[in-house]
Design a protein around this motif. Structure first.
Motif, PDB file in Angstrom:
ATOM      1  N   THR A   1      24.479  16.685  21.118  1.00 54.07           N
ATOM      2  CA  THR A   1      23.788  17.745  21.852  1.00 54.07           C
ATOM      3  C   THR A   1      23.409  18.847  20.880  1.00 54.07           C
ATOM      4  O   THR A   1      24.247  19.322  20.107  1.00 54.07           O
ATOM      5  N   MET A   2      22.131  19.235  20.904  1.00 57.55           N
ATOM      6  CA  MET A   2      21.655  20.331  20.058  1.00 57.55           C
ATOM      7  C   MET A   2      21.427  21.561  20.908  1.00 57.55           C
ATOM      8  O   MET A   2      20.752  21.488  21.941  1.00 57.55           O
ATOM      9  N   ARG A  16      19.820  16.747  24.431  1.00 62.27           N
ATOM     10  CA  ARG A  16      20.767  15.668  24.162  1.00 62.27           C
ATOM     11  C   ARG A  16      20.043  14.552  23.426  1.00 62.27           C
ATOM     12  O   ARG A  16      19.161  13.904  23.976  1.00 62.27           O
ATOM     13  N   LEU A  17      20.398  14.358  22.148  1.00 63.09           N
ATOM     14  CA  LEU A  17      19.749  13.337  21.333  1.00 63.09           C
ATOM     15  C   LEU A  17      20.612  12.081  21.264  1.00 63.09           C
ATOM     16  O   LEU A  17      21.815  12.159  21.024  1.00 63.09           O
ATOM     17  N   ILE A  60      12.831  -0.182  20.578  1.00 62.78           N
ATOM     18  CA  ILE A  60      11.709   0.747  20.491  1.00 62.78           C
ATOM     19  C   ILE A  60      11.138   1.028  21.879  1.00 62.78           C
ATOM     20  O   ILE A  60      10.689   2.131  22.178  1.00 62.78           O
ATOM     21  N   ARG A  61      11.211   0.032  22.754  1.00 66.03           N
ATOM     22  CA  ARG A  61      10.479   0.038  24.017  1.00 66.03           C
ATOM     23  C   ARG A  61      10.676   1.303  24.854  1.00 66.03           C
ATOM     24  O   ARG A  61       9.738   1.805  25.444  1.00 66.03           O
ATOM     25  N   ASP A  62      11.892   1.808  24.929  1.00 63.96           N
ATOM     26  CA  ASP A  62      12.129   2.988  25.781  1.00 63.96           C
ATOM     27  C   ASP A  62      12.491   4.227  24.959  1.00 63.96           C
ATOM     28  O   ASP A  62      13.143   5.148  25.443  1.00 63.96           O
ATOM     29  N   LYS A 120      18.583  15.749  30.007  1.00 65.85           N
ATOM     30  CA  LYS A 120      17.823  14.529  29.810  1.00 65.85           C
ATOM     31  C   LYS A 120      18.084  14.013  28.404  1.00 65.85           C
ATOM     32  O   LYS A 120      18.032  14.760  27.436  1.00 65.85           O
ATOM     33  N   ARG A 121      18.389  12.733  28.305  1.00 67.14           N
ATOM     34  CA  ARG A 121      18.653  12.145  26.996  1.00 67.14           C
ATOM     35  C   ARG A 121      17.340  11.748  26.318  1.00 67.14           C
ATOM     36  O   ARG A 121      16.457  11.186  26.943  1.00 67.14           O
TER      37      ARG A 121
END
Length: 217
Positions: A62-63, A71-72, A91-93, A20-21
């Motif tokens: 990916t960390m 996943r950043l 910002i919204r999501d 998931k990002r």
């Protein structure tokens, strides 16, 4: 005899879902060091030449942590006023908003209130907000004390950390701490108090934060 035909997908583990990002947006006034923080985290480098970010840019990393992989997706935003109209849509999501100020520039710290307001008006409480005081290597030119910023983060119940993109101080720790405290990521389903833990660079050995003569990024 050909044996029993295998069923489709036998031997395949479907329990592992795609990563998931997590969308992280960096906000703050111009030249506080948003781009430099991302560059230090992504490539462990620092560029002394300042170039203003135009519009929006993003990078992914990916960390690999002890008990999870995250996943950043890091979104770098322009600090100039003329780009403010673009910011709300990014910002919204987002799941995380890093609000950056320059510890040597009091005006940039005072501006963090409006950036935090922008985030909460778009995301309410469905976002992790992190206050970051950058350029900790220039502590002799400090205009914002660690205690003042810590008090503000306590009042708002948000995470706080001082960093130096130039010296590399606390940058990896910042993103690791965020990753470990992402909503739904708490180990064994238990929330931790680590989200509001302060890291005080003033109590660190002096040699951990190399002095630098200037830092414009």
């Amino acid at each position: 005899m050909s044996g029993i035909p295998s069923t489709p997908g036998s031997g395949t583990d479907f329990s592992s879902s795609p990563l998931k990002r997590t969308k992280i947006v960096l906000l703050g006034d111009q030249s506080v060091g948003k781009t430099s923080l991302i560059t230090r985290f992504m490539y462990d480098t620092f560029d002394n030449t300042y170039q203003a970010t135009i519009g929006i840019d993003f990078l992914s990393k990916t960390m690999y942590l002890e008990d999870r992989t995250v996943r950043l997706q890091l979104w770098d935003t322009a600090g100039q006023e003329r780009f403010r109209s673009l910011i709300p849509s990014y910002i919204r999501d987002s799941q995380v908003a890093i609000i950056v100020y320059d510890i040597t520039n009091r005006a940039s710290f005072l501006s963090t209130s409006k950036w935090i307001d922008d985030v909460t008006s778009e995301r309410g409480k469905d976002v992790m907000i992190v206050l970051v005081g950058n350029k900790a290597d220039l502590s002799d030119k400090r205009e914002v004390t660690h205690d003042e910023a810590a008090a503000k983060s306590d009042e708002l119940k948000i995470m706080f950390m001082e960093t130096s993109a130039k010296a590399g101080h606390n940058v990896k720790s910042l993103f690791k701490k965020i990753a470990m405290n992402l909503p739904g990521m708490e180990k064994d389903g238990q929330a931790t108090d680590a989200q509001n833990t302060k890291i005080d660079v003033n109590t660190s050995p002096a040699n951990e934060v190399p002095e630098a003569s200037s830092c414009n990024c």
